[in-house]
Design a protein around this motif. Structure first.
Motif, PDB file in Angstrom:
ATOM      1  N   MET A 192      38.639  15.105  52.327  1.00  0.00           N
ATOM      2  CA  MET A 192      38.904  15.655  50.992  1.00  0.00           C
ATOM      3  C   MET A 192      39.981  16.735  51.069  1.00  0.00           C
ATOM      4  N   PRO A 193      41.236  16.388  50.817  1.00  0.00           N
ATOM      5  CA  PRO A 193      42.314  17.385  50.941  1.00  0.00           C
ATOM      6  C   PRO A 193      42.208  18.544  49.953  1.00  0.00           C
ATOM      7  N   ALA A 194      41.457  18.354  48.869  1.00  0.00           N
ATOM      8  CA  ALA A 194      41.304  19.446  47.896  1.00  0.00           C
ATOM      9  C   ALA A 194      40.228  20.441  48.299  1.00  0.00           C
ATOM     10  N   LEU A 195      39.395  20.069  49.266  1.00  0.00           N
ATOM     11  CA  LEU A 195      38.220  20.888  49.594  1.00  0.00           C
ATOM     12  C   LEU A 195      38.610  22.264  50.128  1.00  0.00           C
ATOM     13  N   ARG A 196      39.499  22.312  51.090  1.00  0.00           N
ATOM     14  CA  ARG A 196      39.827  23.589  51.728  1.00  0.00           C
ATOM     15  C   ARG A 196      40.464  24.596  50.759  1.00  0.00           C
ATOM     16  N   PRO A 197      41.527  24.225  50.019  1.00  0.00           N
ATOM     17  CA  PRO A 197      42.108  25.225  49.107  1.00  0.00           C
ATOM     18  C   PRO A 197      41.138  25.683  48.023  1.00  0.00           C
ATOM     19  N   LEU A 198      40.306  24.779  47.508  1.00  0.00           N
ATOM     20  CA  LEU A 198      39.333  25.192  46.500  1.00  0.00           C
ATOM     21  C   LEU A 198      38.302  26.155  47.085  1.00  0.00           C
ATOM     22  N   LEU A 199      37.833  25.861  48.279  1.00  0.00           N
ATOM     23  CA  LEU A 199      36.852  26.739  48.914  1.00  0.00           C
ATOM     24  C   LEU A 199      37.422  28.135  49.155  1.00  0.00           C
ATOM     25  N   LEU A 200      38.646  28.212  49.628  1.00  0.00           N
ATOM     26  CA  LEU A 200      39.227  29.517  49.941  1.00  0.00           C
ATOM     27  C   LEU A 200      39.397  30.369  48.689  1.00  0.00           C
ATOM     28  N   ILE A 201      39.896  29.775  47.607  1.00  0.00           N
ATOM     29  CA  ILE A 201      40.086  30.561  46.383  1.00  0.00           C
ATOM     30  C   ILE A 201      38.746  30.974  45.787  1.00  0.00           C
ATOM     31  N   LEU A 202      37.737  30.095  45.879  1.00  0.00           N
ATOM     32  CA  LEU A 202      36.412  30.423  45.346  1.00  0.00           C
ATOM     33  C   LEU A 202      35.711  31.483  46.193  1.00  0.00           C
ATOM     34  N   LYS A 203      35.919  31.435  47.496  1.00  0.00           N
ATOM     35  CA  LYS A 203      35.326  32.465  48.361  1.00  0.00           C
ATOM     36  C   LYS A 203      35.827  33.850  47.989  1.00  0.00           C
ATOM     37  N   VAL A 204      37.122  33.974  47.763  1.00  0.00           N
ATOM     38  CA  VAL A 204      37.680  35.277  47.401  1.00  0.00           C
ATOM     39  C   VAL A 204      37.227  35.675  45.997  1.00  0.00           C
ATOM     40  N   PHE A 205      37.169  34.721  45.080  1.00  0.00           N
ATOM     41  CA  PHE A 205      36.684  34.985  43.720  1.00  0.00           C
ATOM     42  C   PHE A 205      35.281  35.596  43.767  1.00  0.00           C
ATOM     43  N   LEU A 206      34.396  35.027  44.584  1.00  0.00           N
ATOM     44  CA  LEU A 206      33.029  35.538  44.699  1.00  0.00           C
ATOM     45  C   LEU A 206      32.979  36.858  45.465  1.00  0.00           C
ATOM     46  N   TYR A 207      33.796  36.979  46.517  1.00  0.00           N
ATOM     47  CA  TYR A 207      33.830  38.204  47.314  1.00  0.00           C
ATOM     48  C   TYR A 207      34.246  39.394  46.452  1.00  0.00           C
ATOM     49  N   GLN A 208      35.222  39.202  45.574  1.00  0.00           N
ATOM     50  CA  GLN A 208      35.703  40.295  44.721  1.00  0.00           C
ATOM     51  C   GLN A 208      34.630  40.751  43.739  1.00  0.00           C
ATOM     52  N   ARG A 209      33.665  39.887  43.466  1.00  0.00           N
ATOM     53  CA  ARG A 209      32.595  40.208  42.521  1.00  0.00           C
ATOM     54  C   ARG A 209      31.271  40.492  43.221  1.00  0.00           C
ATOM     55  N   ASN A 210      31.320  40.642  44.539  1.00  0.00           N
ATOM     56  CA  ASN A 210      30.128  40.900  45.343  1.00  0.00           C
ATOM     57  C   ASN A 210      29.060  39.834  45.118  1.00  0.00           C
ATOM     58  N   LEU A 211      29.504  38.582  45.021  1.00  0.00           N
ATOM     59  CA  LEU A 211      28.590  37.460  44.813  1.00  0.00           C
ATOM     60  C   LEU A 211      28.748  36.423  45.922  1.00  0.00           C
ATOM     61  N   ASN A 212      29.113  36.882  47.106  1.00  0.00           N
ATOM     62  CA  ASN A 212      29.408  35.951  48.202  1.00  0.00           C
ATOM     63  C   ASN A 212      28.241  35.754  49.160  1.00  0.00           C
ATOM     64  N   SER A 213      27.034  36.094  48.735  1.00  0.00           N
ATOM     65  CA  SER A 213      25.864  35.833  49.577  1.00  0.00           C
ATOM     66  C   SER A 213      24.618  35.772  48.703  1.00  0.00           C
ATOM     67  N   ALA A 214      23.586  35.132  49.236  1.00  0.00           N
ATOM     68  CA  ALA A 214      22.326  35.032  48.499  1.00  0.00           C
ATOM     69  C   ALA A 214      21.715  36.412  48.277  1.00  0.00           C
ATOM     70  N   ALA A 215      21.986  37.345  49.188  1.00  0.00           N
ATOM     71  CA  ALA A 215      21.413  38.693  49.078  1.00  0.00           C
ATOM     72  C   ALA A 215      21.901  39.423  47.832  1.00  0.00           C
ATOM     73  N   THR A 216      23.087  39.050  47.325  1.00  0.00           N
ATOM     74  CA  THR A 216      23.636  39.706  46.139  1.00  0.00           C
ATOM     75  C   THR A 216      23.586  38.796  44.916  1.00  0.00           C
ATOM     76  N   GLY A 217      22.837  37.693  45.020  1.00  0.00           N
ATOM     77  CA  GLY A 217      22.661  36.816  43.879  1.00  0.00           C
ATOM     78  C   GLY A 217      23.655  35.684  43.765  1.00  0.00           C
TER      79      GLY A 217
END
Length: 266
Positions: A144-169
């Motif tokens: 899936m060539p779209a998987l990596r770029p989508l994952l990276l942008i979504l990871k940063v999107f969640l990290y900026q909102r402190n939502l990048n782990s189950a511990a923070t919801g």
């Protein structure tokens, strides 16, 4: 013009989000030192990186996930032994050590001293789940060539909102990976297949990112279904005896490995 421009922004972001070759080399050197110390402390142990780093999905801010397999060792006391060893030799900062021995998956989190890059490591003992998942995720990345770029942008999107782990919801990196794979499998709003199969030539990443938010924001049947990447679709929660009724309002994800556990997001 907005969506084609969003595609270009995602492509450019991907090149900036991941560690440079120099950073990867430095991380590897520190990991090799940490692994050597653990092998010295536990003679017959096997040490291996798993998770985002092993999958090529790590960001600049990502922790490095490490699994330590130690024959004959049981219980969580070994987590304290690992922390003690790494602190005693001066590799990590004691004030930043966290031992979560009562967590569902017991873990010791450490941060190396500034002279060793101030890198963070999450260490689990006698859990090979992550090691088994790594080649499976790599396979989907190849397919899936779209998987990596989508994952990276979504990871940063969640990290900026402190939502990048189950511990923070929010979802863990592993759950997020399953969410994106599932989204690309089902293509819920019938985006032209070329945008999924060849997102660079079709400039499809912007369309896919917006459709991902639409799917999980207003279309996904959280109360009735769970994600099964292995089946390539949603399956009813009532068909899964491992999902209790008090989880029916949560996002539930079937593990990628046959013997793995169910994951959920609060």
């Amino acid at each position: 013009m907005f969506i084609p421009s969003l595609h270009s922004d995602i492509v450019h972001f991907e090149s900036l989000a991941v560690p440079t070759a120099q950073e990867k080399c430095a991380r590897l050197q520190v990991y090799n030192l940490l692994a050597a110390l653990l092998r010295k402390r536990f003679r017959d142990c096997h040490v291996e990186v798993h998770g985002s780093t092993a999958q090529g999905l790590a960001l600049h801010s990502s922790d490095t996930d490490v699994a330590v397999l130690i024959p004959g060792k049981t219980g969580t006391g070994v987590l304290f032994q690992i922390a003690s060893k790494l602190e005693r030799v001066g590799l990590v900062v004691p004030a930043h050590t966290r031992i979560r021995h009562r967590a569902r998956i017991p873990i010791v989190s450490v941060q190396t001293k500034p002279e060793f890059g101030s890198l963070r490591f999450d260490i689990v003992v006698n859990r090979d789940d992550g090691m088994k998942v790594t080649p499976i995720v790599r396979g989907y990345l190849d397919e899936m060539p779209a998987l990596r770029p989508l994952l990276l942008i979504l990871k940063v999107f969640l990290y900026q909102r402190n939502l990048n782990s189950a511990a923070t919801g929010g979802p863990s990196s592993y759950v997020l990976t399953c969410m994106v794979i599932h989204f690309l499998q089902v293509n819920p709003n019938a985006i032209p297949k070329l945008r999924i199969d060849d997102p660079m030539r079709s400039e499809g990443l912007g369309y896919l990112l917006l459709d991902f938010f639409k799917y999980y924001g207003s279309q996904f049947p959280y109360e009735t279904d769970y994600i099964s990447v292995k089946a390539g679709k949603c399956l009813p929660k009532t068909s899964a005896p491992w999902i209790s009724q008090n989880c029916y309002s949560q996002l539930c994800v079937e593990c990628l490995t046959p013997e793995g556990e169910m994951h959920r997001v609060p």
